[in-house]
Design a protein around this motif. Structure first.
Motif, short mmCIF file in Angstrom:
data_model
loop_
_atom_site.label_atom_id
_atom_site.label_comp_id
_atom_site.label_asym_id
_atom_site.label_seq_id
_atom_site.Cartn_x
_atom_site.Cartn_y
_atom_site.Cartn_z
N ARG A 164 -9.95 -40.19 12.93
CA ARG A 164 -9.82 -39.34 14.52
C ARG A 164 -8.14 -39.72 15.03
NH1 ARG A 164 -15.08 -38.64 18.34
NH2 ARG A 164 -13.43 -38.60 19.14
N ALA A 165 -7.81 -37.77 15.41
CA ALA A 165 -6.71 -38.85 15.64
C ALA A 165 -6.52 -38.71 17.19
CB ALA A 165 -5.28 -37.42 15.15
N ASP A 166 -7.53 -38.66 18.16
CA ASP A 166 -7.62 -38.64 19.82
C ASP A 166 -7.03 -40.01 19.92
OD1 ASP A 166 -10.03 -39.41 18.66
OD2 ASP A 166 -11.10 -38.05 20.01
N GLY A 167 -6.78 -41.23 18.45
CA GLY A 167 -6.42 -42.85 19.26
C GLY A 167 -5.60 -43.21 19.03
N THR A 168 -5.35 -44.45 19.37
CA THR A 168 -3.98 -45.12 19.31
C THR A 168 -3.62 -44.11 17.13
OG1 THR A 168 -4.20 -46.82 19.31
CG2 THR A 168 -3.16 -46.12 21.22
N HIS A 169 -2.92 -44.92 16.90
CA HIS A 169 -2.57 -45.01 15.69
C HIS A 169 -1.22 -44.41 15.40
CE1 HIS A 169 -2.66 -40.61 16.13
NE2 HIS A 169 -1.48 -40.35 15.18
N SER A 170 -0.52 -45.01 14.99
CA SER A 170 1.05 -45.63 14.31
C SER A 170 1.19 -45.67 12.35
CB SER A 170 1.76 -46.74 15.14
OG SER A 170 1.70 -47.55 14.61
N TYR A 171 2.32 -45.84 12.11
CA TYR A 171 2.77 -45.72 10.56
C TYR A 171 4.04 -46.45 11.16
CZ TYR A 171 0.80 -40.64 9.78
OH TYR A 171 -0.33 -39.89 10.24
N ILE A 172 4.43 -47.34 10.21
CA ILE A 172 5.14 -48.32 9.53
C ILE A 172 5.59 -48.54 8.49
CG2 ILE A 172 5.54 -51.14 10.35
CD1 ILE A 172 3.70 -50.48 12.58
N ASN A 173 6.46 -48.51 8.03
CA ASN A 173 7.62 -48.41 7.13
C ASN A 173 8.29 -49.46 6.73
OD1 ASN A 173 8.78 -48.27 4.55
ND2 ASN A 173 9.73 -46.28 5.14
N HIS A 174 7.85 -50.93 6.23
CA HIS A 174 8.18 -51.69 6.06
C HIS A 174 9.01 -51.98 4.50
CE1 HIS A 174 5.96 -53.71 8.54
NE2 HIS A 174 4.50 -53.49 8.34
N THR A 175 9.25 -51.00 3.67
CA THR A 175 9.59 -51.32 2.54
C THR A 175 10.75 -50.73 2.76
OG1 THR A 175 9.24 -48.89 2.18
CG2 THR A 175 8.10 -50.59 1.63
N ASN A 176 11.90 -50.53 1.92
CA ASN A 176 13.64 -49.48 1.50
C ASN A 176 13.74 -48.90 1.18
OD1 ASN A 176 14.85 -52.37 2.23
ND2 ASN A 176 14.82 -53.45 -0.14
N GLU A 177 12.22 -47.82 0.75
CA GLU A 177 12.62 -47.16 0.67
C GLU A 177 11.74 -45.54 1.59
OE1 GLU A 177 13.55 -45.94 -2.30
OE2 GLU A 177 14.11 -47.94 -3.17
N VAL A 178 11.84 -43.96 1.58
CA VAL A 178 11.74 -43.28 2.43
C VAL A 178 10.35 -42.56 2.30
CG1 VAL A 178 11.84 -40.74 2.94
CG2 VAL A 178 13.83 -42.33 3.07
N VAL A 179 9.30 -43.30 3.52
CA VAL A 179 8.02 -42.99 2.88
C VAL A 179 7.33 -40.96 2.81
CG1 VAL A 179 5.68 -43.58 3.30
CG2 VAL A 179 7.07 -45.17 3.31
N VAL A 180 7.04 -40.29 1.74
CA VAL A 180 6.62 -38.80 2.82
C VAL A 180 4.98 -39.62 2.10
CG1 VAL A 180 6.93 -37.00 1.31
CG2 VAL A 180 8.60 -38.75 0.99
N LEU A 181 4.82 -38.59 3.19
CA LEU A 181 3.40 -37.74 3.22
C LEU A 181 3.13 -36.95 3.50
CD1 LEU A 181 3.11 -40.68 7.04
CD2 LEU A 181 2.41 -41.37 4.70
#
Length: 189
Positions: A164-181
């Protein structure tokens, strides 16, 4: 036929809407199409309004008179859309660590699709989305941590998550690479 539409009434409405659209694209009145197809003007009007369930015989007559395959009456797609990565509109987040590319929007069905890119060692905290919206995310490359409400989920390449996207959510990239979604937002229930 659209596999998502299995309610017979919805199919009848869809066929009617497609028929009306195709008839108008060919600059035909109901009377013109009636003369070409042998189906009465009254019946054609009822089909277009979704008030009658046409027989296969009627559909064959109509499709022949419009010079289209019969299945074209069940499809809302009449062209090919192509979205190439890195081409077209790109929208950056406030800090330029998050970038989205709109792929396809289908407002009639309340669906939006995006490619998203999250830079190395960065995060993105979106606003809560519309009430009853759903977010479906697939990792195309890289590894990402997604927080949904108070839970954390680590996803690797080709992993997917839906929430459900009407709640809080976040994306975190801890790596050395670009993440593609690949992200799809579905509005409504």
């Amino acid at each position: 036929m659209n596999p998502e539409i299995d309610d017979p009434k919805q199919v009848v409405l869809q066929v009617g809407a497609v028929l009306k659209k195709l008839r108008k694209e060919k600059h035909l009145s109901l009377e013109d199409l009636s003369e070409l197809s042998g189906v009465s003007k009254l019946t054609l009007g009822n089909i277009e309004r979704g008030e009658t369930n046409p027989t296969i015989g009627m559909l064959w007559k109509i499709s022949k008179s419009l010079s289209i395959p019969i299945m074209a009456l069940f499809s809302t797609e009449n062209c090919v859309n192509l979205s190439r990565a890195g081409k077209g509109l790109r929208i950056a987040g406030d800090d330029n660590n998050w970038m989205i590319e709109p792929i396809f929007q289908n407002a009639g069905h309340g669906i939006e699709m995006y490619r998203a890119y999250l830079q190395p060692h960065s995060s993105y905290y979106p606003e809560k989305h519309h009430h009853n919206s759903t977010e479906l995310t697939t990792v195309m490359s890289g590894t990402i941590t997604i927080h949904v409400n108070n839970e954390s989920y680590t996803l690797n390449q080709y992993d997917s998550i839906s929430f459900r996207a009407d709640g809080t959510h976040s994306y975190i990239n801890h790596t050395n690479e670009v993440v593609v979604l690949y992200i799809m937002l579905k509005y409504g229930s």
